[in-house]
Design an enzyme around this catalytic site. Structure first.
Site, PDB file in Angstrom:
ATOM      1  N   ALA A  86      -3.515 -17.979 -34.073  1.00 19.44           N
ATOM      2  CA  ALA A  86      -3.046 -19.315 -34.463  1.00 19.44           C
ATOM      3  C   ALA A  86      -2.241 -19.275 -35.755  1.00 19.44           C
ATOM      4  CB  ALA A  86      -4.239 -20.260 -34.634  1.00 19.44           C
ATOM      5  N   CYS A  87      -1.282 -20.192 -35.847  1.00 19.41           N
ATOM      6  CA  CYS A  87      -0.516 -20.376 -37.087  1.00 19.41           C
ATOM      7  C   CYS A  87      -0.041 -21.820 -37.128  1.00 19.41           C
ATOM      8  CB  CYS A  87       0.660 -19.408 -37.170  1.00 19.41           C
ATOM      9  SG  CYS A  87       1.949 -19.679 -35.930  1.00 19.41           S
ATOM     10  N   ASP A  88       0.822 -22.130 -38.076  1.00 19.95           N
ATOM     11  CA  ASP A  88       1.278 -23.513 -38.258  1.00 19.95           C
ATOM     12  C   ASP A  88       1.856 -24.117 -36.988  1.00 19.95           C
ATOM     13  OD1 ASP A  88       0.638 -24.561 -40.669  1.00 19.95           O
ATOM     14  OD2 ASP A  88       2.416 -23.856 -41.707  1.00 19.95           O
ATOM     15  N   ILE A 127      -2.653 -24.204 -34.855  1.00 16.43           N
ATOM     16  CA  ILE A 127      -4.070 -24.276 -35.207  1.00 16.43           C
ATOM     17  C   ILE A 127      -4.773 -25.437 -34.513  1.00 16.43           C
ATOM     18  CG2 ILE A 127      -5.670 -24.716 -37.123  1.00 16.43           C
ATOM     19  CD1 ILE A 127      -3.808 -23.076 -38.903  1.00 16.43           C
ATOM     20  N   SER A 169       1.879 -16.126 -35.092  1.00 15.24           N
ATOM     21  CA  SER A 169       0.804 -16.068 -34.096  1.00 15.24           C
ATOM     22  C   SER A 169       1.302 -15.432 -32.793  1.00 15.24           C
ATOM     23  CB  SER A 169       0.239 -17.465 -33.822  1.00 15.24           C
ATOM     24  OG  SER A 169       1.228 -18.323 -33.292  1.00 15.24           O
TER      25      SER A 169
END
Length: 481
Positions: free
Chosen positions: A392-394, A426, A400
């Site tokens: 996960a990332c922004d 996320i 990600s």
């Protein structure tokens, strides 16, 4: 002391979450922005193929379509499909009542509409007589939408337009004085702290779209997204770095410069904090070059890749755009080179990139260190079954995606084929995920959203011992089942 540190981390996590929220409104609609940018680059009077008829597509698209898409997406993120509709209804009031493209208004009213719809649906839950569900649901959107549309047109719109004018005038004054490059003093540290989305999506993109509508291009799209400074920094680590940093930098260059994932150079700056000077100087030099030659892009380059830069460069700007990127890279490279050559740290202390990051970074999570995390991972190893792993990332599209692809290939080499590995933003990680893998700076935010899920944090997506550990654990778990 501990309480103050916790408060700091919490504030940073909230700012990151806000930037992520803005990014999540913009990213799904980037294709529409690029389509508008292409039409602008081609058909306006100064474009590649000036066409008076097709030029009529430009104004309505930026005035109506793009803000409504942002509002719809923002409303949907909070209130589902009904929230999306209500957000769009409210936003049309702002659009009609304003003389400028209402991106900022859309990013406020859209989520507000979603929130109002969510609260209304909660209030009406279990109170609607059987058989009247459709009537109540439709009229609730209609009535609240009508009120929000009128409120937006008469009150909210003028306020936002006034604020937009204020910000625009302030930035234009900065441009007029020649001090626009000073924005790098804010941009570069913010990027390394994962706060770049707040600046890009919240300020520069709306200003850039507005300026593009007027003059056909904008420098605002380039003041924070220039891939040149990051290229220079990574090249310096390639030639003058030590051990792991020297070994991983060439791969990071490809992903950063061609792939546009700027997160790739963040760990190197965190490892040698003094190199933030290189990034600021490179950013300032690149922006100054763009400004001197009156350069601009027709839309926001997302991701910030050199390929995206060239694709969105208007006619007559290619030389100056490339020059600005190269100048930023050269300045960053030279300063980073001197910093690295002056560094007398023994080679052994640089053997593990992650270890250096942990020693130098100023954003450590409260009460956590590598050994604690490793210990918790190992203690759970025999109790867990790994079926679904989420990176996960922004925005769920950059680091990600890189991490998920790399990890999936690693598992395949180890003979593991039956584990689902996917990338998400996320807020979209499935609740039934066994493990969530994130960058260390996003750990606090992820824990707030998924307090009961196992979280593995990374500092480097190309080479991180925790990735190898996780792969080993997954492999072992499959052997014992």
């Amino acid at each position: 002391m501990s309480e103050k540190k916790t408060e700091k981390v919490s504030i940073r996590a909230k700012v990151q979450a806000f930037g992520g929220f803005l990014s999540n409104m913009v990213m799904p609609n980037i294709g529409a922005f690029i389509a508008w940018g292409i039409a602008t680059a081609l058909f306006i009077p100064t474009g590649w193929l000036p066409n008076e008829t097709l030029n009529e597509l430009v104004d309505p698209t930026i005035t109506y379509l793009l803000p409504l898409l942002l509002a719809y997406t923002g409303g949907r993120m909070i209130g589902g499909d009904r929230g999306a509709v209500l957000g769009a209804i409210g936003t049309i009031g702002i659009i009609i009542g304003a003389d400028i493209p209402m991106f900022l208004g859309a990013m406020i009213i859209g989520p507000l509409g979603g929130w109002l719809m969510k609260k209304t649906d909660k209030l009406l839950e279990n109170k609607i007589p059987a058989g009247f569900e459709m009537v109540v649901n439709n009229f609730s959107i209609g009535i609240i939408g009508f009120l929000l549309m009128v409120l937006s047109y008469t009150i909210v719109g003028p306020i936002i337009e006034g604020l937009n004018t204020l910000v625009t005038n302030a930035v234009e004054a900065l441009v007029a004085t020649g001090f626009l490059p000073l924005l790098s003093l804010i941009n570069e540290p913010a990027k390394v702290l994962f706060l770049n989305n707040v600046i890009d999506q919240g300020i520069y993109y709306p200003l850039g779209m507005q300026q593009t509508l007027e003059v056909g291009k904008s420098i605002y799209f380039m003041v924070a997204s220039n891939p040149g400074p990051g290229l220079g920094l990574l090249l310096a680590f390639t030639f003058f770095g030590k051990k792991a940093a020297k070994r991983t930098a060439p791969g990071a260059i490809i992903i950063h410069f061609l792939g546009g994932i700027h997160e790739m150079y963040f760990p190197y700056v965190l490892m040698k904090p003094l190199t933030i000077i290189s990034m600021i100087a490179g950013g300032m030099a690149g922006t100054a070059t763009f400004q001197v030659f009156n350069s601009g892009l027709v839309a926001g380059p997302s991701p910030g890749s050199i390929l995206a830069y060239l694709a969105l460069t208007p006619r007559g700007n290619f030389v100056s755009v490339i020059l600005g990127v190269l100048v930023g890279a050269v300045v960053s490279f030279i300063i980073t080179m001197f910093i690295l050559k002056a560094d007398k740290t023994p080679d052994d202390n640089d053997e593990e990139l992650e270890t250096n990051i942990e020693k130098t970074k100023q954003m450590k999570s409260e009460g956590k260190n590598i050994s604690d995390t490793k210990g918790s991972i190992n203690s759970e190893q025999n109790e867990m079954k790994y079926e679904k792993i989420a990176f996960a990332c922004d925005a769920g599209m950059g680091s990600s995606a890189l991490g998920a692809t790399t990890f999936k290939r690693k598992l395949q080499k180890l003979g593991v084929e039956d584990v689902e590995v996917k990338n998400y933003r996320i807020e979209d990680v499935p609740e039934d995920s066994d493990v969530i893998v994130v960058h260390r700076d996003l750990e606090d935010r992820t824990k707030r959203k998924y307090p009961d899920t196992k979280i593995v944090t990374l500092t480097n997506y190309l080479q991180d011992p925790k990735i190898d550990e996780l792969a080993d654990e997954v492999t072992q778990s499959k052997k014992t089942t």
